[in-house]
Write a protein that holds these residues in place. Sequence first.
Motif, PDB file in Angstrom:
ATOM      1  N   ASN A  51       4.322   4.952   3.494  1.00  0.00           N
ATOM      2  CA  ASN A  51       4.086   5.041   2.051  1.00  0.00           C
ATOM      3  C   ASN A  51       4.961   6.162   1.480  1.00  0.00           C
ATOM      4  N   GLY A  52       5.644   5.859   0.382  1.00  0.00           N
ATOM      5  CA  GLY A  52       6.476   6.872  -0.270  1.00  0.00           C
ATOM      6  C   GLY A  52       7.839   7.063   0.370  1.00  0.00           C
ATOM      7  N   GLY A  54      10.452   5.258   0.124  1.00  0.00           N
ATOM      8  CA  GLY A  54      11.563   4.909  -0.770  1.00  0.00           C
ATOM      9  C   GLY A  54      11.915   3.435  -0.780  1.00  0.00           C
ATOM     10  N   LYS A  55      11.069   2.587  -0.197  1.00  0.00           N
ATOM     11  CA  LYS A  55      11.373   1.148  -0.095  1.00  0.00           C
ATOM     12  C   LYS A  55      11.447   0.492  -1.481  1.00  0.00           C
ATOM     13  N   SER A  56      10.385   0.693  -2.278  1.00  0.00           N
ATOM     14  CA  SER A  56      10.363   0.015  -3.592  1.00  0.00           C
ATOM     15  C   SER A  56      11.472   0.534  -4.485  1.00  0.00           C
ATOM     16  N   THR A  57      11.741   1.831  -4.419  1.00  0.00           N
ATOM     17  CA  THR A  57      12.822   2.384  -5.244  1.00  0.00           C
ATOM     18  C   THR A  57      14.153   1.764  -4.820  1.00  0.00           C
ATOM     19  N   HIS A 198       4.726  -3.809   5.110  1.00  0.00           N
ATOM     20  CA  HIS A 198       4.078  -2.913   6.072  1.00  0.00           C
ATOM     21  C   HIS A 198       3.567  -3.720   7.267  1.00  0.00           C
TER      22      HIS A 198
HETATM   23  N1  LIG Z   1       8.762   6.229 -11.416  1.00  0.00           N
HETATM   24  C1  LIG Z   1       8.591   7.251 -10.582  1.00  0.00           C
HETATM   25  N2  LIG Z   1       8.392   8.508 -11.050  1.00  0.00           N
HETATM   26  C2  LIG Z   1       8.235   9.553 -10.214  1.00  0.00           C
HETATM   27  N3  LIG Z   1       8.244   9.457  -8.871  1.00  0.00           N
HETATM   28  C3  LIG Z   1       8.427   8.221  -8.342  1.00  0.00           C
HETATM   29  C4  LIG Z   1       8.605   7.063  -9.167  1.00  0.00           C
HETATM   30  N4  LIG Z   1       8.765   5.986  -8.356  1.00  0.00           N
HETATM   31  C5  LIG Z   1       8.687   6.443  -7.090  1.00  0.00           C
HETATM   32  N5  LIG Z   1       8.478   7.785  -7.085  1.00  0.00           N
HETATM   33  C6  LIG Z   1       8.381   8.624  -5.893  1.00  0.00           C
HETATM   34  O1  LIG Z   1       9.482   8.300  -5.063  1.00  0.00           O
HETATM   35  C7  LIG Z   1       9.076   8.272  -3.695  1.00  0.00           C
HETATM   36  C8  LIG Z   1       9.366   6.904  -3.096  1.00  0.00           C
HETATM   37  O2  LIG Z   1       8.490   5.957  -3.706  1.00  0.00           O
HETATM   38  P1  LIG Z   1       8.570   4.385  -3.393  1.00  0.00           P
HETATM   39  O3  LIG Z   1       7.601   3.721  -4.310  1.00  0.00           O
HETATM   40  O4  LIG Z   1       9.976   3.963  -3.425  1.00  0.00           O
HETATM   41  O5  LIG Z   1       8.045   4.350  -1.890  1.00  0.00           O
HETATM   42  P2  LIG Z   1       7.596   3.092  -0.981  1.00  0.00           P
HETATM   43  O6  LIG Z   1       8.279   3.267   0.329  1.00  0.00           O
HETATM   44  O7  LIG Z   1       7.832   1.829  -1.709  1.00  0.00           O
HETATM   45  O8  LIG Z   1       6.054   3.394  -0.829  1.00  0.00           O
HETATM   46  P3  LIG Z   1       4.792   2.404  -0.601  1.00  0.00           P
HETATM   47  O9  LIG Z   1       4.890   1.887   0.807  1.00  0.00           O
HETATM   48  O10 LIG Z   1       3.635   3.334  -0.775  1.00  0.00           O
HETATM   49  O11 LIG Z   1       4.847   1.326  -1.651  1.00  0.00           O
HETATM   50  C9  LIG Z   1       7.601   8.666  -3.670  1.00  0.00           C
HETATM   51  O12 LIG Z   1       7.527  10.062  -3.432  1.00  0.00           O
HETATM   52  C10 LIG Z   1       7.132   8.337  -5.074  1.00  0.00           C
HETATM   53  O13 LIG Z   1       6.061   9.172  -5.462  1.00  0.00           O
END
Ligand SMILES: Nc1ncnc2c1ncn2[C@@H]1O[C@H](COP(=O)(O)OP(=O)(O)OP(=O)(O)O)[C@@H](O)[C@H]1O
Length: 249
Positions: A51-52, A54-57, A198
Motif C-alpha cells: 500500500n502506498g 506508487g502503483k496507482s500514481t 495485490h
Molecule cells: N493526490 C494525492 N495527493 C497526495 N498524496 C498522494 C496523492 N496520490 C497518492 N499520494 C501518495 O503517494 C503515495 C503513493 O500512492 P499510490 O496511491 O500511488 O500507491 P498504491 O501503490 O497505489 O497504494 P495502494 O496499494 O494502497 O492502492 C502514497 O504515499 C500516497 O499517500
Amino acid sequence: MMLQENQMSSEDSLIALRMESVVKTFGTVRAVDGVDIQIKDRERVALLGENGAGKSTTIRIISGLMKPDSGMVRIYGHRPSSIEAKRYIGYLPEDASPYLNLSVRENLEYIGTIRRTENLQDRIEFFLDMLGLREMEKQKPLTLSRGNRQKLCLALSIIHQPRFAIMDEPLNYLDIPTQEKVFEYFEKMNATFLVSTHILSIARRLTSKVIILSSGKKVWEGQITELEELTEGTKTIESIVSELMKHVS
Ligand SMILES: Nc1ncnc2c1ncn2[C@@H]1O[C@H](COP(=O)(O)OP(=O)(O)OP(=O)(O)O)[C@@H](O)[C@H]1O
C-alpha cells in the motif's frame, strides 16, 4: 525520415510503453521516484507493491490522467495525453465510476460511441450477456450492487477493444463465476496488459511478467517463472514477493 505525431515508426509499434526516469511528488512524498518501465507490444505485466508504493500514481501517469514532475512516457510512441495514445488505451481505474445519470446500456452506448467502437451494438449485447448485466440494462449505476457496478466499469474500459489494457485491481468485487469469464475473455484479447493487483493468483493468471514497486522505486522486474524458481519449492510465492518489496535501493 520525420514522422508526424499520428504516425508510428516500426520500433514504436513493438513497444507499448516506454517510461524513463519518471518522478511524481506530492509535497514531500516521492510517490514515483525515478521509475523506468518498458513493456513490449502484447506483453502482459503485473504491477505489485505494498500500500502506498506508487502503483496507482504510476498507472495514472501512464494513462495520461496525471502529469509527472519529470521524466518521459510514451504509449506506442505517443504522449499519454495525446488523442493517438487514448485510442490505444483502455483504462480501468481503481475507483472507477460510470456516468451516474445514464443507465447501464446508455453508459455502454455513450462510451462505446466516444471511443469509436466497431460493431458497437454487437459488443454491447455481448458484454450484457457475458457479465450478466442484461436484467439491469435499464438501471442507473447507483441502484446496482458494487460488483455489478464494477462489471459495468470493466466493460466500459474494454468496449472499444483497446490495444493496451491498463487496469487497477480489475477483478475487485467480482463474484467467482464472473472472474472466470473475465479471465477467459482477457486471455483471448489480443492486447498488451498492465495490471495492478495485490492478489498474486490474479497476477499469475493474467500476466507473465512482474514489476515490483517499493516507496516509489522499481525494486524488481522479471518473469513469474523466475519468482516461482525463487521459492525453491519450499516457500510461497507470496513470501518471496513480500521479501522483494522490502528491498529499497
Ligand atoms: N493526490 C494525492 N495527493 C497526495 N498524496 C498522494 C496523492 N496520490 C497518492 N499520494 C501518495 O503517494 C503515495 C503513493 O500512492 P499510490 O496511491 O500511488 O500507491 P498504491 O501503490 O497505489 O497504494 P495502494 O496499494 O494502497 O492502492 C502514497 O504515499 C500516497 O499517500
